[in-house]
Design a protein around this motif. Structure first.
Motif, PDB file in Angstrom:
ATOM      1  N   ASP A 145       3.811  -0.685  17.196  1.00  0.00           N
ATOM      2  CA  ASP A 145       2.881  -0.013  16.284  1.00  0.00           C
ATOM      3  C   ASP A 145       3.633   0.699  15.156  1.00  0.00           C
ATOM      4  O   ASP A 145       3.145   0.771  14.022  1.00  0.00           O
ATOM      5  N   ALA A 149       3.338   0.092  11.244  1.00  0.00           N
ATOM      6  CA  ALA A 149       2.990   1.171  10.320  1.00  0.00           C
ATOM      7  C   ALA A 149       3.813   1.074   9.047  1.00  0.00           C
ATOM      8  O   ALA A 149       3.286   1.223   7.930  1.00  0.00           O
ATOM      9  N   SER A 152       2.716  -2.060   7.074  1.00  0.00           N
ATOM     10  CA  SER A 152       1.409  -1.861   6.432  1.00  0.00           C
ATOM     11  C   SER A 152       1.546  -0.981   5.201  1.00  0.00           C
ATOM     12  O   SER A 152       0.841  -1.169   4.197  1.00  0.00           O
ATOM     13  N   LEU A 234      -3.682  -0.527   9.457  1.00  0.00           N
ATOM     14  CA  LEU A 234      -3.275  -0.438  10.862  1.00  0.00           C
ATOM     15  C   LEU A 234      -4.484  -0.438  11.783  1.00  0.00           C
ATOM     16  O   LEU A 234      -4.536  -1.167  12.777  1.00  0.00           O
TER      17      LEU A 234
END
Length: 568
Positions: A145, A149, A152, A234
């Motif tokens: 993740d 992040a 993105s 996200l």
């Protein structure tokens, strides 16, 4: 790594080295230094040599032209060996990036994601949707993740045209600030006092400070917008929106540790993406707002109070026996997009991180020593140590470990490929071929499997191995031939199979894709004189010469020449 675009750090060093005589000449040199500094300011986090594009970058650089310059930049990075090109890593990064791009504000924008071997923590976006990620960023992240992040955030830089606007702003600001600085310098030189040099330096410092402050203010605006849009991307991609704040907080710790001299250099990411407590707080707040929108409200009444709770909404998933789209206006059997690209993580982050640790190490032996220092017995760490040993010619020690891991994770492609390669390296040819052939049957045209098998086959240096490698690689050309690894392996396969014409074409294409278009042109022109060419081969070669020539001319116009050819 390529030199980072400076934010007014190089000119002062130049100033300090200048002699204290010939003042008019010094003014000219100072002017040149400042011009270079101002010209280098843009949204890219690493150097990208651009042509003179006038006062409005967004109007004069068409999307096709942006893609062209992005491709040229990528080829030059390949040429100088900055890229970390590995089929499995490429597949993981592309899957992650494609999911984010599909859920961005501009899903039609084309993107190209690539990994660099540098262990500095950094990521950057440049023209044409080309986004680079340093290996060090993945090694620093604790979960996928957090990598998502950062990517993105860079995707948002592209979709919001921050790169183009950064180039345009740099050119718009250059002349007024430069003229003001020159006026102050001339006034200081005309004073004729003993403090002339101090006044000149003060004028330079003030001008550079003004330029830097304006760029910082502009960057803060871009960064805030990229944070906000990136967090939305996200969430839409079903990654944890709080991951951006988590990664920022980790970078802030690194920054403070660097200030206390606990670390060597400040990470490049912090140089181009300043992290502050305010920015972390804003990222957390945005994530909480999105989490609130993606939750249901439950109200519970008791005799003494009323309690309101937020219950997260479960992401939409299809039943196990269903396929297709959730759009009620479309037929239930129509499948618009692979569901694996719409939600959830890729599931291979830990393996990808350890593979990167091995491939980005200074040497295979150093990779082994790094694992000995790190310790740990997780499955991913054991996989990484097995890879490090394979690259250190210790494949015999890797085979039993990989066998054990594969029994624990049956069908895991990364483990199966590693085991097949280890078997081939230890002389277990039949077992390796059987494993590779089985993998190809399960997932036909898989790039990582095909390239891995072709490498094993060509290493045998036999006509039979070359012919089988040709057959394994040919289907990949249906996915596109702009793959230097594919072209290089295919060239070698054709060579040992006795097809010299096809080998020459593929070697030239590999040179072009690796940032050597002049060499590709020389190779193709030489091949064109081969008397054994048939009509179709000659037509292919002539068409490729016509396509490559404009790129060579454009690079020459920008002053980029092939070093090897210049020495001839």
């Amino acid at each position: 790594m390529p030199r980072r675009l400076s934010q007014a750090r190089h000119p002062p060093a130049i100033i300090r080295l200048l002699p204290r005589t010939h003042r008019l000449r010094r003014i000219a040199l100072l002017t040149a230094a400042v011009t270079l500094a101002l010209g280098s300011v843009c949204a890219s986090a690493q150097e990208s040599k651009l042509p003179d594009i006038g006062s409005s970058a967004a109007e004069l650089l068409t999307p096709a032209k942006q893609r062209q310059y992005g491709a040229m930049m990528l080829a030059q990075l390949r040429h100088y060996d900055y890229l970390l090109e590995d089929p499995l890593i490429d597949s993981w990064l592309d899957t992650l990036g494609t999911r984010l791009a599909a859920n961005s504000d501009k899903p039609s924008q084309p993107f190209t994601f690539f990994m660099l071997r540098e262990r500095q923590i950094n990521a950057f976006a440049t023209l044409g949707g080309y986004i680079g990620v340093n290996s060090g960023l993945v090694l620093t992240a604790e979960r996928e993740d957090e990598v998502a992040a950062v990517i993105s955030h860079e995707v948002a830089h592209v979709t919001q045209q921050h790169v183009l606007r950064g180039v345009e702003r740099a050119q718009r600001d250059q002349l007024p600030i430069l003229l003001a600085m020159l006026g102050a310098i001339v006034a200081a030189q005309s004073a004729g006092s003993n403090s002339t040099d101090d006044a000149t330096m003060a004028a330079i410092t003030s001008g550079l400070g003004l330029m830097q402050q304006r760029q910082i203010n502009y960057t803060r605006s871009n960064e805030s917008e990229a944070d906000r849009i990136g967090i939305q991307t996200l969430s839409r991609s079903h990654y944890d929106p709080t991951a951006m704040a988590d990664f920022f907080a980790r970078m802030q710790v690194v920054s403070r540790s660097n200030a206390a001299n606990w670390y060597g250099e400040t990470p490049d990411y912090l140089m181009t993406h300043p992290v502050t407590t305010t920015r972390i707080g804003e990222a957390k707040e945005r994530a909480e707002q999105i989490a609130g929108k993606n939750s249901l409200t439950a109200v519970t009444a008791t005799p003494n109070a009323t309690r309101v709770e937020r219950i997260p909404k479960a992401p939409f998933t299809l039943p196990d026996n269903a396929s297709g789209t959730d759009n009620p206006l479309l037929p239930s059997g129509l499948k618009l997009l692979d569901q694996s690209l719409t939600s959830g993580s890729t599931g291979v982050f830990e393996f990808a991180r350890e593979r990167l640790r091995v491939l980005s190490a200074v040497s295979p032996r150093e990779a082994v020593r790094e694992y000995e220092r790190l310790g740990g017995d997780s499955d991913a760490r054991r996989y990484g140590m097995a890879l490090a040993r394979m690259r250190s010619n210790q494949s015999g020690a890797a085979v039993p470990v990989l066998n054990e891991l594969l029994q624990k994770h049956p069908g895991q492609v990364w483990l199966s490929l590693a085991l097949a390669e280890a078997e081939a390296q230890t002389g277990k040819t039949a077992a390796a071929d059987a494993r590779f052939e089985g993998l190809l049957r399960q997932t036909p045209n898989n790039r990582a499997i095909a390239l891995g098998y072709a490498k094993v086959l060509t290493d045998r240096n036999t006509p039979a191995g070359g012919q089988r490698a040709q057959a394994v690689l040919r289907p990949l050309f249906g996915q596109g031939g702009d793959d230097p690894l594919l072209q290089q392996l295919f060239a070698r396969a054709c060579e040992i199979a006795g097809d010299s014409i096809r080998a020459g074409e593929a070697y030239a294409e590999a040179a072009y894709l690796r940032g050597r278009p002049e060499q590709a042109l020389v190779q193709l022109n030489t091949l064109k004189r081969n008397p054994d060419l048939d009509y179709y081969a000659r037509a292919r070669i002539e068409a490729r010469i016509a396509a490559i020539t404009p790129t060579v001319l454009e690079l020459k116009r920008q002053g980029v020449r092939d070093e090897d050819l210049k020495r001839r």
